[in-house]
Design a protein around this motif. Structure first.
Motif, PDB file in Angstrom:
ATOM      1  N   GLN A 146       0.680  -1.201  -0.030  1.00  0.00           N
ATOM      2  CA  GLN A 146       0.142  -0.031   0.055  1.00  0.00           C
ATOM      3  C   GLN A 146       0.826   1.217   0.029  1.00  0.00           C
ATOM      4  OE1 GLN A 146      -2.801  -0.211   3.511  1.00  0.00           O
ATOM      5  NE2 GLN A 146      -4.070  -1.509   2.224  1.00  0.00           N
ATOM      6  N   ALA A 147       0.428   2.445  -0.563  1.00  0.00           N
ATOM      7  CA  ALA A 147       0.890   3.613  -0.352  1.00  0.00           C
ATOM      8  C   ALA A 147       0.039   4.572   0.320  1.00  0.00           C
ATOM      9  CB  ALA A 147       1.192   4.290  -1.849  1.00  0.00           C
ATOM     10  N   GLU A 148       0.679   5.705   0.843  1.00  0.00           N
ATOM     11  CA  GLU A 148      -0.129   6.571   1.657  1.00  0.00           C
ATOM     12  C   GLU A 148      -0.006   8.035   1.114  1.00  0.00           C
ATOM     13  OE1 GLU A 148       0.542   5.071   6.193  1.00  0.00           O
ATOM     14  OE2 GLU A 148       2.179   6.205   5.376  1.00  0.00           O
ATOM     15  N   VAL A 149      -1.191   8.552   1.440  1.00  0.00           N
ATOM     16  CA  VAL A 149      -1.131  10.046   0.980  1.00  0.00           C
ATOM     17  C   VAL A 149      -1.159  10.854   2.366  1.00  0.00           C
ATOM     18  CG1 VAL A 149      -2.605  11.996   0.309  1.00  0.00           C
ATOM     19  CG2 VAL A 149      -2.609   9.527  -1.058  1.00  0.00           C
ATOM     20  N   GLU A 150      -0.137  11.842   2.350  1.00  0.00           N
ATOM     21  CA  GLU A 150      -0.095  12.621   3.550  1.00  0.00           C
ATOM     22  C   GLU A 150      -0.343  14.050   3.142  1.00  0.00           C
ATOM     23  OE1 GLU A 150       3.708  12.642   6.330  1.00  0.00           O
ATOM     24  OE2 GLU A 150       4.149  14.294   4.946  1.00  0.00           O
ATOM     25  N   VAL A 151      -1.129  14.783   3.817  1.00  0.00           N
ATOM     26  CA  VAL A 151      -1.667  16.192   3.701  1.00  0.00           C
ATOM     27  C   VAL A 151      -1.318  16.758   4.991  1.00  0.00           C
ATOM     28  CG1 VAL A 151      -3.512  17.567   3.390  1.00  0.00           C
ATOM     29  CG2 VAL A 151      -3.594  15.130   2.453  1.00  0.00           C
ATOM     30  N   THR A 152      -0.732  17.810   4.871  1.00  0.00           N
ATOM     31  CA  THR A 152       0.075  18.851   5.920  1.00  0.00           C
ATOM     32  C   THR A 152      -0.427  20.233   5.680  1.00  0.00           C
ATOM     33  OG1 THR A 152       1.977  17.414   6.209  1.00  0.00           O
ATOM     34  CG2 THR A 152       1.915  19.774   7.220  1.00  0.00           C
ATOM     35  N   ARG A 153      -1.034  20.954   6.775  1.00  0.00           N
ATOM     36  CA  ARG A 153      -1.458  22.239   6.850  1.00  0.00           C
ATOM     37  C   ARG A 153      -0.936  23.020   7.945  1.00  0.00           C
ATOM     38  NH1 ARG A 153      -7.944  21.941   4.803  1.00  0.00           N
ATOM     39  NH2 ARG A 153      -7.711  21.114   2.950  1.00  0.00           N
ATOM     40  N   SER A 154      -1.159  24.477   7.934  1.00  0.00           N
ATOM     41  CA  SER A 154      -0.509  25.223   8.951  1.00  0.00           C
ATOM     42  C   SER A 154      -1.885  25.375  10.062  1.00  0.00           C
ATOM     43  CB  SER A 154      -0.057  26.611   8.345  1.00  0.00           C
ATOM     44  OG  SER A 154       0.205  27.466   9.763  1.00  0.00           O
ATOM     45  N   LEU A 155      -1.360  25.357  11.463  1.00  0.00           N
ATOM     46  CA  LEU A 155      -2.338  25.943  12.206  1.00  0.00           C
ATOM     47  C   LEU A 155      -2.196  27.035  12.837  1.00  0.00           C
ATOM     48  CD1 LEU A 155      -2.559  22.662  14.887  1.00  0.00           C
ATOM     49  CD2 LEU A 155      -4.201  23.455  13.123  1.00  0.00           C
ATOM     50  N   ARG A 156      -1.418  28.162  12.134  1.00  0.00           N
ATOM     51  CA  ARG A 156      -1.483  29.410  12.699  1.00  0.00           C
ATOM     52  C   ARG A 156      -2.483  30.387  12.654  1.00  0.00           C
ATOM     53  NH1 ARG A 156       4.063  32.719  11.315  1.00  0.00           N
ATOM     54  NH2 ARG A 156       4.747  31.146  12.533  1.00  0.00           N
ATOM     55  N   PRO A 157      -3.425  30.149  11.496  1.00  0.00           N
ATOM     56  CA  PRO A 157      -4.609  30.880  11.278  1.00  0.00           C
ATOM     57  C   PRO A 157      -5.322  30.455  12.528  1.00  0.00           C
ATOM     58  CG  PRO A 157      -4.287  30.163   9.215  1.00  0.00           C
ATOM     59  CD  PRO A 157      -3.154  29.475  10.107  1.00  0.00           C
ATOM     60  N   ALA A 158      -5.529  29.231  12.987  1.00  0.00           N
ATOM     61  CA  ALA A 158      -6.354  29.002  14.173  1.00  0.00           C
ATOM     62  C   ALA A 158      -5.856  29.527  15.294  1.00  0.00           C
ATOM     63  CB  ALA A 158      -6.272  27.399  14.388  1.00  0.00           C
ATOM     64  N   LEU A 159      -4.369  29.369  15.581  1.00  0.00           N
ATOM     65  CA  LEU A 159      -3.746  30.057  16.569  1.00  0.00           C
ATOM     66  C   LEU A 159      -3.983  31.488  16.804  1.00  0.00           C
ATOM     67  CD1 LEU A 159      -0.437  28.145  16.820  1.00  0.00           C
ATOM     68  CD2 LEU A 159      -2.597  27.884  18.259  1.00  0.00           C
ATOM     69  N   GLN A 160      -4.066  32.227  15.783  1.00  0.00           N
ATOM     70  CA  GLN A 160      -4.419  33.681  15.732  1.00  0.00           C
ATOM     71  C   GLN A 160      -5.804  33.862  16.078  1.00  0.00           C
ATOM     72  OE1 GLN A 160      -3.353  34.715  11.625  1.00  0.00           O
ATOM     73  NE2 GLN A 160      -1.293  34.844  11.912  1.00  0.00           N
ATOM     74  N   LYS A 161      -6.874  33.015  15.469  1.00  0.00           N
ATOM     75  CA  LYS A 161      -8.142  33.341  15.871  1.00  0.00           C
ATOM     76  C   LYS A 161      -8.172  33.002  17.744  1.00  0.00           C
ATOM     77  CE  LYS A 161     -10.208  32.238  11.793  1.00  0.00           C
ATOM     78  NZ  LYS A 161     -11.138  31.367  11.034  1.00  0.00           N
ATOM     79  N   ALA A 162      -7.544  32.089  17.908  1.00  0.00           N
ATOM     80  CA  ALA A 162      -7.513  31.677  19.452  1.00  0.00           C
ATOM     81  C   ALA A 162      -6.972  32.938  20.342  1.00  0.00           C
ATOM     82  CB  ALA A 162      -6.763  30.391  19.671  1.00  0.00           C
ATOM     83  N   ALA A 163      -5.709  33.310  19.847  1.00  0.00           N
ATOM     84  CA  ALA A 163      -4.943  34.575  20.633  1.00  0.00           C
ATOM     85  C   ALA A 163      -5.818  35.426  20.794  1.00  0.00           C
ATOM     86  CB  ALA A 163      -3.829  34.792  19.660  1.00  0.00           C
ATOM     87  N   LEU A 164      -6.652  35.983  19.503  1.00  0.00           N
ATOM     88  CA  LEU A 164      -7.692  37.188  19.659  1.00  0.00           C
ATOM     89  C   LEU A 164      -8.855  36.847  20.629  1.00  0.00           C
ATOM     90  CD1 LEU A 164      -8.529  39.793  18.487  1.00  0.00           C
ATOM     91  CD2 LEU A 164      -9.644  38.499  16.827  1.00  0.00           C
ATOM     92  N   LEU A 165      -9.208  35.659  20.762  1.00  0.00           N
ATOM     93  CA  LEU A 165     -10.236  35.260  21.678  1.00  0.00           C
ATOM     94  C   LEU A 165      -9.717  35.326  23.099  1.00  0.00           C
ATOM     95  CD1 LEU A 165     -12.917  34.255  22.428  1.00  0.00           C
ATOM     96  CD2 LEU A 165     -12.295  31.971  22.005  1.00  0.00           C
ATOM     97  N   LEU A 166      -8.353  34.809  23.258  1.00  0.00           N
ATOM     98  CA  LEU A 166      -7.720  34.885  24.401  1.00  0.00           C
ATOM     99  C   LEU A 166      -7.387  36.309  24.881  1.00  0.00           C
ATOM    100  CD1 LEU A 166      -5.889  33.529  26.722  1.00  0.00           C
ATOM    101  CD2 LEU A 166      -3.933  33.558  25.360  1.00  0.00           C
ATOM    102  N   LEU A 167      -7.080  37.276  24.082  1.00  0.00           N
ATOM    103  CA  LEU A 167      -7.022  38.515  24.682  1.00  0.00           C
ATOM    104  C   LEU A 167      -8.258  39.068  24.927  1.00  0.00           C
ATOM    105  CD1 LEU A 167      -5.372  41.304  24.751  1.00  0.00           C
ATOM    106  CD2 LEU A 167      -6.203  41.635  22.333  1.00  0.00           C
ATOM    107  N   LEU A 168      -9.628  38.870  24.298  1.00  0.00           N
ATOM    108  CA  LEU A 168     -11.012  39.387  24.619  1.00  0.00           C
ATOM    109  C   LEU A 168     -11.267  38.793  26.045  1.00  0.00           C
ATOM    110  CD1 LEU A 168     -12.668  39.188  21.358  1.00  0.00           C
ATOM    111  CD2 LEU A 168     -11.795  41.307  22.606  1.00  0.00           C
TER     112      LEU A 168
END
Length: 630
Positions: free
Chosen positions: A151-173
């Motif tokens: 079998q072969a495998e497909v690997e997909v990678t994305r950045s979580l920085r946008p999610a962290l930015q939203k969480a940081a804004l929410l943390l500030l509030l």
């Protein structure tokens, strides 16, 4: 008075009275280190941290889970596409597989890094984004099944920085909100605590009915005023004020009306005071004023006169105008010397009682002679209580005589007391004290029982007259006492005559008339004593049908010199004959007076001419031999 349990808390506050005076207390304490405040601070911090951290953390975890799900879906989709075209994986250049990895990327998708891996982890194909993905990264894989090999495998990678930015804004509030909550939870309980302590301090130092300082604050203020006056060489005046006949207001109009009267009196007294004076309510109907300014005793006398003037206008209670009389006692501290607060209060109290004894209201200054007089009064009161307990009282009887026949129609029972060590006491000295102390009620019941028992041995034509005090009349139980005396003695009710004065009817209430009607139903006769000396006696004859009216001795004594006195006697006799009421003249001391009264039509008399008050044995023998005087 015991100190309130709230005082330890109140000592953290600055308590102000209604005037300019204040009780200075320590401005700062160990509130911040108290266990209660430490616990409140910890709870406020925990609540603020929970509000600041829980929502952002929860949001971040949820967003990460959401992105992981999307990546798994994306990897699975690519794996399925490659599985349907598994032959593309077998190509040496893997261009077909790479095309699938690139063609299925949507422009709206977040940037991603997709790799196709063999089963051993070696790279077969790779689709990279235009710019490197910012960390942190999230990676998910999906297997591509093949029939021809591993079998072969497909690997997909994305950045979580946008999610962290939203969480940081929410943390500030949330941090801002948590800070606000911390401040609110830190300040609000303290504000509520200080409000509660302030209210408790007010209740501990003020009278809830009138809003004046209470006894506790009065004692504190008096102590401070006397200490300051001693240091500065000044004189402090203390005025103790009592409302005359206040209990009668409660009994007649009810306690609610009594409360309204107290509030109105307190308001009026406040109008006559200076800003430096302290007014306090120290008892039910007792007030006190501490006067620290002014030249004494002129300032205290001026204040007392202002207070009396302010009470000139009656107060409306239940639609009726109620006059208010004050009895004011004034005591002054010693100039240049220390004065104990308790002693000053005691002196002012004694002066107030002296003013009350005048029965006309007013003010009185304390003096050493007053102290001696009041000590004698206290001793007299003690002896009266002992006399009642040991049955030292006795009854004398003064004859009531028919002018026409000279026969004795009855006798008036008169209370007498031989005070041990002092001899016979004048009735006008001890009877008012009996009324003031309330002893008149049991003593009056004894008089009724004794007079009825002794009159039962007299001839059937003779009656006995018993004076009923105003206090005794207004207390409950008079009718029961009369019924009991008649029942135990066997005396017929019509042979008992109760004498009342105008003061009984001064407040023409339904209760007063109901008591008179009940006594009338019992069968006893009712006589009005001292008729003609009041202001409205004739109106009383209209409201109630008396059996007898007794003409006051003052008219009889003056009728030889004063034509007006003789005219009053003639008018009273004519009124009595018109209304069918018997008239009796008191104070007949000579034959000339008796003859004038006979000519005027007065049928019954009483006085020294026919006999002085005498013991029961002498009175029993008198009626057998007394005849019409020559």
């Amino acid at each position: 008075m015991q100190y309130s349990s709230a005082l330890p808390l109140l000592q953290r506050l600055r308590i102000r009275t209604r005037r300019r005076h204040s009780l200075e207390l320590p401005p700062r304490s160990a509130d911040e280190t108290s266990p209660l405040l430490s616990l409140m601070l910890a709870l406020a911090a925990l609540a603020a941290l929970a509000v600041a951290l829980v929502p952002p953390a929860s949001y971040l975890l949820a967003l990460q889970a959401h992105e992981a799900g999307r990546l798994e879906t994306r990897a699975g989709y690519l794996a399925n596409e490659l599985a349907r075209r598994s032959w593309l994986i077998e190509q040496e250049d893997h261009r077909g597989a790479l095309g699938i990895l690139r063609q299925n990327a949507s422009p709206s998708m977040a940037a991603e890094h997709v790799r196709l891996l063999q089963a051993d982890g070696s790279l077969l194909a790779e689709a990279t984004p235009l710019e490197p993905l910012a960390r942190p990264l999230l990676t998910r894989r999906a297997a591509v099944p093949r029939d021809s090999g591993p079998q072969a495998e497909v690997e997909v990678t994305r950045s979580l920085r946008p999610a962290l930015q939203k969480a940081a804004l929410l943390l500030l509030l949330c941090l801002l909100l948590g800070g606000m909550i911390f401040v609110l939870l830190r300040l609000l309980p303290m504000w509520m605590l200080r409000q509660a302590l302030g209210h408790a301090s007010y209740l501990a130092t003020h009278d809830t009915l009138t809003g004046l300082s209470n006894r506790l604050a009065f004692q504190d203020r008096l102590s401070h005023a006397l200490l300051a006056a001693h240091r500065e060489g000044r004189v402090v005046a203390l005025l103790v004020i009592d409302l005359d006949d206040f209990k009668e207001v409660n009994d007649t109009h009810g306690h609610a009306a009594g409360d309204r009267l107290l509030r109105e009196v307190a308001q009026r007294m406040g109008q006559g005071m200076r800003a430096s004076d302290t007014l306090a309510r120290i008892g039910g109907d007792e007030f006190a004023i501490i006067q620290t300014a002014g030249h004494q005793p002129q300032a205290a006398e001026g204040l007392a006169r202002r207070l009396l003037t302010l009470m000139n206008e009656p107060i409306m209670l239940e639609g009726r105008a109620r006059p208010v009389r004050l009895s004011i006692g004034i005591a002054l501290s010693r100039a240049g010397g220390a004065t104990e607060p308790a002693q000053l209060v005691h002196d002012a109290d004694m002066a107030m009682y002296q003013a009350k004894q005048s029965r006309a209201g007013g003010y009185h200054f304390h003096s050493p002679a007053l102290s001696r007089k009041l000590r004698e009064r206290r001793l007299l009161e003690q002896d009266l209580r002992q006399a009642h307990a040991q049955q030292q009282f006795r009854l004398d009887y003064q004859p009531l005589v028919y002018l026409g026949s000279g026969q004795v129609s009855g006798g008036e029972a008169l209370l007498r007391w031989h005070r041990p060590g002092h001899g016979n006491m004048p009735p006008d000295l001890f009877i008012p004290l009996l009324e003031e102390t309330g002893l008149i009620v049991p003593v009056g019941a004894w008089v009724l029982e004794t007079a009825c028992r002794e009159a039962a041995r007299w001839p059937a034509r003779m009656s006995v007259a018993v004076n009923v005090s105003t206090i005794q009349f207004r207390k409950p139980g008079l009718c029961e006492a009369v019924e009991g005396a008649l029942r135990s003695s066997g005396l017929p009710a019509h042979r008992l005559e109760l004498e009342i004065t105008e003061s009984v009817l001064l407040h023409d209430t339904p209760e007063t008339l109901a008591t008179l009607q009940r006594l009338r139903k019992i069968g006893v006769r009712i006589a009005m004593d001292d008729f003609g000396t009041g202001y409205s006696s004739l109106s009383y004859l209209h409201h109630f049908a008396f059996d007898k009216i007794k003409i006051d001795r003052s008219f009889v004594q003056r009728m030889a010199q004063d034509p007006n006195a003789k005219a009053v006697i003639r008018a009273v006799v004519n009124i009595s004959q018109t209304l069918g009421i018997r008239a009796l003249a008191e104070g007949v001391e000579n034959a000339e007076q008796a003859e004038v009264l006979r000519q005027e039509g007065c049928a019954e008399v009483q006085g020294y001419l026919f006999g002085r008050p005498m013991p029961p044995e002498q009175f029993a023998a008198l009626h057998a031999r007394l005849r019409r005087p020559a």
